[in-house]
Design a protein around this motif. Structure first.
Motif, PDB file in Angstrom:
ATOM      1  N   GLU A  52      29.148  15.979   6.961  1.00 16.96           N
ATOM      2  CA  GLU A  52      27.694  15.795   6.858  1.00 16.96           C
ATOM      3  C   GLU A  52      27.149  16.827   5.883  1.00 16.96           C
ATOM      4  OE1 GLU A  52      27.172  14.544  11.586  1.00 16.96           O
ATOM      5  OE2 GLU A  52      26.375  16.457  10.877  1.00 16.96           O
ATOM      6  N   ALA A  53      26.420  16.373   4.898  1.00 17.24           N
ATOM      7  CA  ALA A  53      25.867  17.330   3.941  1.00 17.24           C
ATOM      8  C   ALA A  53      24.398  17.043   3.721  1.00 17.24           C
ATOM      9  CB  ALA A  53      26.624  17.250   2.623  1.00 17.24           C
ATOM     10  N   LYS A  54      23.582  18.076   3.874  1.00 22.67           N
ATOM     11  CA  LYS A  54      22.134  17.908   3.715  1.00 22.67           C
ATOM     12  C   LYS A  54      21.595  18.834   2.643  1.00 22.67           C
ATOM     13  CE  LYS A  54      21.696  17.161   8.702  1.00 22.67           C
ATOM     14  NZ  LYS A  54      21.067  15.894   9.038  1.00 22.67           N
ATOM     15  N   ASN A  55      22.448  19.278   1.761  1.00 25.30           N
ATOM     16  CA  ASN A  55      21.985  20.181   0.712  1.00 25.30           C
ATOM     17  C   ASN A  55      22.645  19.770  -0.594  1.00 25.30           C
ATOM     18  OD1 ASN A  55      22.033  22.591  -1.088  1.00 25.30           O
ATOM     19  ND2 ASN A  55      20.903  23.480   0.629  1.00 25.30           N
ATOM     20  N   ALA A  56      21.820  19.687  -1.651  1.00 26.86           N
ATOM     21  CA  ALA A  56      22.329  19.152  -2.915  1.00 26.86           C
ATOM     22  C   ALA A  56      23.376  20.048  -3.564  1.00 26.86           C
ATOM     23  CB  ALA A  56      21.175  18.931  -3.890  1.00 26.86           C
ATOM     24  N   SER A  57      23.394  21.317  -3.181  1.00 25.56           N
ATOM     25  CA  SER A  57      24.364  22.217  -3.810  1.00 25.56           C
ATOM     26  C   SER A  57      25.679  22.253  -3.059  1.00 25.56           C
ATOM     27  CB  SER A  57      23.769  23.628  -3.880  1.00 25.56           C
ATOM     28  OG  SER A  57      23.531  24.089  -2.572  1.00 25.56           O
TER      29      SER A  57
ATOM     30  N   LYS B 262      20.630  22.039   5.840  1.00 27.05           N
ATOM     31  CA  LYS B 262      19.623  22.064   4.781  1.00 27.05           C
ATOM     32  C   LYS B 262      19.484  23.456   4.168  1.00 27.05           C
ATOM     33  CE  LYS B 262      15.571  19.077   4.772  1.00 27.05           C
ATOM     34  NZ  LYS B 262      16.399  18.149   4.040  1.00 27.05           N
TER      35      LYS B 262
ATOM     36  N   SER C  15      19.284  15.652  -4.392  1.00 28.52           N
ATOM     37  CA  SER C  15      18.053  16.299  -3.929  1.00 28.52           C
ATOM     38  C   SER C  15      18.336  17.007  -2.607  1.00 28.52           C
ATOM     39  CB  SER C  15      16.965  15.242  -3.743  1.00 28.52           C
ATOM     40  OG  SER C  15      16.147  15.562  -2.640  1.00 28.52           O
ATOM     41  N   ASP C  16      17.603  18.101  -2.366  1.00 24.24           N
ATOM     42  CA  ASP C  16      17.827  18.840  -1.130  1.00 24.24           C
ATOM     43  C   ASP C  16      17.367  18.099   0.113  1.00 24.24           C
ATOM     44  OD1 ASP C  16      19.251  20.953  -2.003  1.00 24.24           O
ATOM     45  OD2 ASP C  16      17.517  22.246  -2.368  1.00 24.24           O
ATOM     46  N   ASN C  17      16.628  17.020  -0.090  1.00 23.11           N
ATOM     47  CA  ASN C  17      16.222  16.240   1.080  1.00 23.11           C
ATOM     48  C   ASN C  17      17.146  15.055   1.340  1.00 23.11           C
ATOM     49  OD1 ASN C  17      13.943  17.815   1.742  1.00 23.11           O
ATOM     50  ND2 ASN C  17      12.860  16.897   0.003  1.00 23.11           N
ATOM     51  N   ALA C  18      18.075  14.871   0.444  1.00 17.75           N
ATOM     52  CA  ALA C  18      18.994  13.753   0.620  1.00 17.75           C
ATOM     53  C   ALA C  18      20.139  14.180   1.533  1.00 17.75           C
ATOM     54  CB  ALA C  18      19.540  13.308  -0.728  1.00 17.75           C
ATOM     55  N   GLU C  19      20.853  13.205   2.012  1.00 19.08           N
ATOM     56  CA  GLU C  19      21.957  13.519   2.920  1.00 19.08           C
ATOM     57  C   GLU C  19      23.119  12.549   2.710  1.00 19.08           C
ATOM     58  OE1 GLU C  19      20.925  14.116   7.018  1.00 19.08           O
ATOM     59  OE2 GLU C  19      22.974  13.840   7.722  1.00 19.08           O
TER      60      GLU C  19
END
Lengths: 490, 251, 431
Positions: free
Chosen positions: A418-423, A389, C340-344
């Motif tokens: 696994e990716a938890k950050n939009a960027s 994140k 979104s930064d809360n999405a995964e």
């Protein structure tokens, strides 16, 4: 004979390091309990904190079960049937201290390393024979035999010594860093190693120092029925950099031998560590008898901002290889790289890959994995790319290719993303194919023998990884793949 | 004795007969063009001469420079002096061109009982050839044919020939996919190879290449047989009248 | 580490089921030890089944038959097979020639045998299959779709899963689709929540596709904030058979959809195309396994996910090529966007290969809009956010465009546009 059979024959190679050294050794009886852990610690004259650390690891290990998730199969290991400490006797008599000079080393050991082509004579090295400007730490079974070029390194402030010496002479550094990257209870084999490890290499590069030469360790398993559990710890302080090479061989034996090492790397701000391995443990014979079980935990932590850790490995030996050299990218703008060639032949099994754990901002990682399967080998890439994140603007690129030689082997790819950050930006590509008939015909129509043509295609396939190896090892790696691109024109 | 002597050659692939009795004799110093419509067996003939797996010669003989060609492995044919220029040269990623050139040259030298060429002489020679083919040095360090354009691949084939100096150059559709500039460069390369000691076979669908490389003999291949042979005027006729006329005339 | 079978589920195990007696008995015995899969199971590392574990669901007692779906799909003269909370509402009486529809309860023994014997056979070793075994033990409702050899059924056969009509209800329906030689048919799963009650459907569809036959299978998960579903599709293909799958998941609290495709005859081909768009706290998860068991077979898989809010998109695709299955071409790609930064996003594209003459590749990307396209649009004066919006819509549209039913495709495009209009597409590229 079909083309496939011919190709299979081509990749069959004899193991040339299969000799044993006839040397008097001290081996403790098989079995593992707290007393054995205490005995190992006592033999090494360790301070109290090390004993406590080992015992705590042992207690955790007892509660753990052996993992089964990897794509490998082997009979259950009886951990009570192994011996956990073996040392050349003459070494033992030296009060557990590393020899002051090569004159103190058993000549038979020196002979062994000569056979392996590893220069332990500093003078010889200085005279410009192979291995010049490479400092070597040689680990024979569980004990570090000698470390060369110590003085020259000391001038630069670099500590390069056996782990035992580090415990004795630099306990504060060991205490500060040991187990901070791979905790005692990280996994079954790391816990076992933490309890019983006997020696290994220690490197400390102080702030701002570029290590003046390549550092190298050669590991050799000699004794029967012993496990080898070495432990390596490399610390690069702010702005420091070091390149470390590791080579491994073992005698040819019908029974399997366990090798469960732990390697920890710590890179502080702006530091850079390059860790290269050419792993050529005995792979077992054509029927799959014998060979090393290579169950290794290697992990580096980019603790500081702008730090960089590069793992490069050529995995050619071992009956079973199970290792995932990983990078924890904590510092902002830190970089992790993993370049791997894994070759499996006969009945070898490989489950290897990497983990790139992105935690810092703008962290970047690159994974290039080349797997070659021949005979009845099973070769699996297993990798994790995790974008946490907090890892804003993190990037990963992964290229993962498999080459098949023969129709009775397996090539597998198990990447976890696994990716938890939009960027986050992650790109993973994988291909599996065989050496094409077109490529073989083209090269042969240019006059190359089938063997040379095959070698050429295979080495071309591995080129992206070989390019990352230090020159010395690149040569060794190519030879290991029976590739002869003589002259390296251009 | 002819450099290449093909007698009553029959060959099949997957049980299907493609070549149905080819007779052809080529001497050193001659340039032969083999022309024919798609599916006439041109590529099969090239592959059989190159020794490609999957083609079965059911009848006939091929003698090359005194050797029984059909008994030789692909690489043996190459080092004995026969070089096949591919219609679609394969890409071999990661293997630098320069390595291939050096390996191939040394393979040939070894067969001739010569020592390996020294790097300096080799590089000098290669650089000159690269320049003569209107190519950039950088190309030597790229993977063999990897990411090359069609024209670059064909130039590369000619470059290999110039370096390896075969006794017989067998060029399969070398002109396909070339723009006019590339065609000129490739043709110049082929013309430079012409000489008393060397035979050249141009296998082509169109007459275009023959405007630049003038053949001594032209053969028309149709349904696995050479149905007509002649001098270069035959190629002009094919261009002007198309295959149909000639085919009717021959049958 | 399996989680045991929760008590509420244990007590719900029926004495009689639609499966043939011996199969049902074995399954009942197995589920008690298998329990439900848990987070410690490798196959469930990203998907939490706790909501089901704690759900305290019960079998439907009886539902009103007058429930209609709120969403009308623009399909041409469909044949509707309606399940309300898993209870089958009966076969339509206007099935065209060549098509036979039978309620599972009315099917003969051999047919029920086929419905409960999918290929590849579920294994008790595999935690996923615990849910299939559970379905076998529990299934009472279902339908059998038989397409005769050489018949082409033009009318789409629509299975309507209308979930959540009654409180805390679970269902374990089973569907068998059989295509005879050279038959052609299209099956559409219309998945919709018809109430706001929590519901769990654990459905299994078994398809067998005979030589040269072609099945098009479209699944549309349309909505549902409280809908839990574990869905499994088996398809086995004989020589030259085709299986075209399109899987669009637009909502659901936790949807785990699995495909098991057994490409067992030479010349057979399968396409697996999918789009998942989790938002809110939704978890949309698709697992696929393609087994190339015969030589000269091909597969093409293409999945895309767009995760927004605290949504989670999970894709795992395995391509398995068995020993001696030579000359295989298999291609797989998984492309994903996080808004979104809360999405995964979690992805695991896998290759497991035991033959050598193969050409296989997979690719997975996360978060990368085509920068060149973005730049191009901006040079044409489109502001960054709009440019991103266009590309994101295009990203999803490319999957929609693969769907062979034109009206459905257009309808989904409009729905997609509306949907993206509600979302913030600003992104992270700097101005």
């Amino acid at each position: 004979m079909t083309e496939t059979q011919e190709l299979e024959q081509l990749v069959k190679r004899e193991y040339k390091y299969g000799f044993t050294t006839d040397i008097e050794q001290e081996i403790i009886p098989p079995g593992l309990d707290e007393d054995v852990v205490r005995m190992i610690s006592a033999k090494k004259n360790e301070p109290e904190f090390m004993l406590e650390w080992r015992l705590s690891a042992f207690r955790q290990w007892k509660k753990m079960t052996e993992p089964e998730w990897a794509h490998v199969h082997y009979p259950k290991i009886d951990y009570q049937a192994l011996s956990y400490y073996a040392a050349p006797k003459s070494q033992e008599e030296l009060d557990a201290e590393a020899p002051e000079s090569l004159d103190d080393v058993d000549p038979k050991l020196l002979e062994t390393y000569e056979k392996l082509g590893i220069p332990l004579h500093e003078r010889a090295a200085l005279a410009g024979v192979k291995g010049a400007n490479v400092a070597v730490d040689a680990v024979f079974d569980s004990v570090s035999v000698t470390t060369t070029f110590k003085e020259k390194l000391a001038e630069a402030g670099v500590i390069f010594c056996s782990f035992s010496e580090a415990v004795e002479n630099h306990p504060e550094l060991v205490k500060q860093y040991l187990g901070t990257v791979v905790p005692q209870g990280d996994n079954f084999f790391a816990a076992l190693n933490s309890a019983v490890f006997s020696d290994g290499s220690f490197v400390y590069v102080p702030k701002g120092v570029k290590c003046p030469m390549e550092l190298s360790t050669y590991f050799r398993i000699n004794a029967k029925n012993t496990g080898q559990f070495e432990r390596t710890l490399i610390i690069a302080e702010e702005g420091a950099s070091v390149s470390y090479l590791e080579g491994c061989t073992a005698p040819q034996r019908d029974e399997n031998q366990l090798h469960a090492a732990v390697v920890e790397l710590v890179a502080l701000d702006d530091a850079e560590i390059k860790y290269s391995t050419v792993q050529n443990w005995y792979p077992g014979d054509e029927e799959g008898r014998g060979g090393i079980y290579n169950f290794v935990t290697k992990r580096g932590e980019c603790r500081g901002d702008r730090s960089k850790i590069t793992w490069t490995q050529v995995e050619a030996g071992s009956a079973i290889t199970w290792k995932y050299p990983s990078c924890v990218l904590k510092g902002d703008d830190s970089v992790g790289e993993f370049y791997s060639v894994a070759v499996g032949n006969n009945y070898q099994q490989i489950d290897s890959g990497t983990k790139m754990i992105h935690l810092g901002k703008r962290t970047r990682s690159t994974i290039v994995s080349k797997g070659i399967s021949a005979g009845r080998a099973e070769n699996a890439y297993r990798g994790l790319v995790h974008i946490g994140k907090t890892a804003t603007d993190a990037r990963n690129f992964t290229q993962c290719d498999s080459l098949l030689i023969g129709d009775r082997c397996g090539a597998h790819t198990f990447p976890y993303i696994e990716a938890k950050n939009a960027s986050a930006q992650v790109e993973h590509e994988a291909t599996t194919s065989k050496v094409s008939d077109d490529q073989m015909f083209y090269l042969r129509s240019r006059g190359l023998s089938e063997e040379d043509a095959m070698n050429m295609v295979v080495s071309g396939f591995c080129k992206d990884v070989f390019n990352e190896l230090p020159m010395e090892f690149a040569v060794e790696a190519q030879a290991l793949l029976a590739v002869s691109l003589e002259g390296s024109v251009g | 004795m002819a450099l290449l002597e093909i007698k009553n050659l029959h060959a099949e692939i997957d049980g299907k007969e493609i070549l149905k009795g080819i007779n052809l004799s080529i001497n050193a110093g001659e340039v032969h063009a083999i022309m024919g419509p798609n599916g006439s067996g041109k590529s099969t003939l090239c592959h059989v001469l190159g020794g490609r797996d999957g083609y079965e010669v059911t009848q006939g003989t091929i003698t090359f420079d005194g050797h029984d060609l059909l008994e030789m492995e692909t690489e043996e044919r190459a080092v004995a002096g026969m070089l096949l220029g591919f219609q679609h040269p394969v890409e071999i990623p990661g293997v630098k061109n320069i390595y291939l050139l050096k390996e191939a040259l040394n393979a040939k030298r070894e067969a001739q009982g010569l020592d390996e060429i020294d790097t300096f002489t080799f590089m000098k020679q290669v650089r000159e050839l690269v320049a003569s083919m209107d190519m950039d040095d950088a190309f030597l360090h790229r993977g063999v044919n990897a990411g090359f354009s069609g024209g670059e691949k064909k130039r590369n084939e000619i470059l290999q020939m110039l370096l390896l100096e075969p006794k017989l150059a067998l060029l399969d559709e070398t002109d396909s996919g070339l723009d006019i500039d590339a065609l000129k460069v490739v043709s110049e390369g082929i013309n430079r190879m012409r000489g008393e000691e060397r035979g050249i076979i141009l296998v082509t669908h169109y007459q275009r290449l023959l405007n630049y490389v003038e053949p001594d003999f032209v053969h028309v291949l149709y349904k696995g047989k050479i149905i007509k042979s002649g001098d270069k005027t035959l190629a002009h006729r094919l261009e002007a009248e198309g295959y149909q006329e000639i085919l009717e005339e021959a049958s | 580490m399996r989680q045991g079978l929760p008590d509420w589920l244990k007590t719900a195990l029926p004495q009689t089921a639609a499966a043939p007696a011996t199969i049902a008995r074995t399954a009942r015995e197995q589920v008690e030890t298998l329990g439900l899969p848990g987070l410690r199971d490798e196959e469930w590392r990203w998907t939490n089944i706790r909501a089901i574990q704690r759900g305290n669901f019960s079998a439907p007692a009886g539902v009103g038959a007058d429930i209609e779906p709120a969403i009308r799909l623009p399909l041409d003269n469909p044949l509707r097979l309606r399940f309300i909370d898993g209870v089958f509402q009966g076969v339509p009486n206007d099935a065209p020639e060549g098509l036979t529809l039978t309620a599972l309860a009315d099917a003969d023994e051999a047919t029920r045998q086929a419905a409960f014997s999918p290929k590849p056979a579920p294994s008790v070793e595999n935690p996923n299959d615990a849910l299939v075994t559970l379905n076998t033990a529990m299934a009472r409702e279902g339908v059998v779709i038989d397409v005769a050899a050489n018949a082409t059924i033009e009318r789409p056969i629509v299975i309507e899963w209308l979930d959540g009509a009654t409180e805390s209800v679970m269902s374990h329906p089973r569907v068998l689709v059989r295509l005879g030689q050279s038959a052609k048919a299209t099956v559409v799963e219309h998945i919709e929540t018809v109430g706001d009650q929590p519901a769990w459907r654990n459905s299994v569809i078994v398809s067998t596709i005979a030589a040269n036959a072609a099945l098009t299978h479209i699944a549309l998960g349309l909505d549902g904030a409280s809908r839990l579903a574990t869905e499994r599709s088996f398809a086995s293909l004989e020589r030259d058979a085709r299986y075209h799958s399109y899987n669009v998941q637009l909502g659901g609290q936790m949807i785990r959809r699995e495909y098991d495709i057994h490409v067992g005859g030479s010349g057979a081909h399968t396409d697996l195309i999918g789009l998942m768009m989790p938002r809110g706290k939704q978890v949309l998860d698709t697992h696929t396994r393609i087994t190339h068991a015969a030589a000269d077979t091909t597969s093409n898989e293409h999945y895309r996910t767009i995760a927004d809010d605290a949504g989670r998109g999970i894709f795992k695709g395995r391509i398995l090529i068995e020993e001696d299955a030579q000359r295989i071409e298999a291609y797989q790609s998984s492309n994903n966007l996080i808004l979104s930064d809360n999405a995964e996003i979690d992805a695991k594209p896998e290759l497991e290969i035991y033959a050598d003459d193969v050409s296989c590749s997979h690719g997975a990307t996360i978060g990368r809009l085509d920068q060149e396209a973005l730049f191009y649009l901006r040079t044409r004066g489109v502001p960054l956010a709009e440019a991103r919006g266009l590309l994101i819509a295009g990203f999803a549209q490319e999957v929609i465009d693969e769907i062979p039913l034109v009206e459905l495709r257009d309808w989904l495009s409009i729905r997609l546009e509306e949907r993206l209009g509600e979302q913030d597409l600003a992104g992270h590229e700097t101005e």
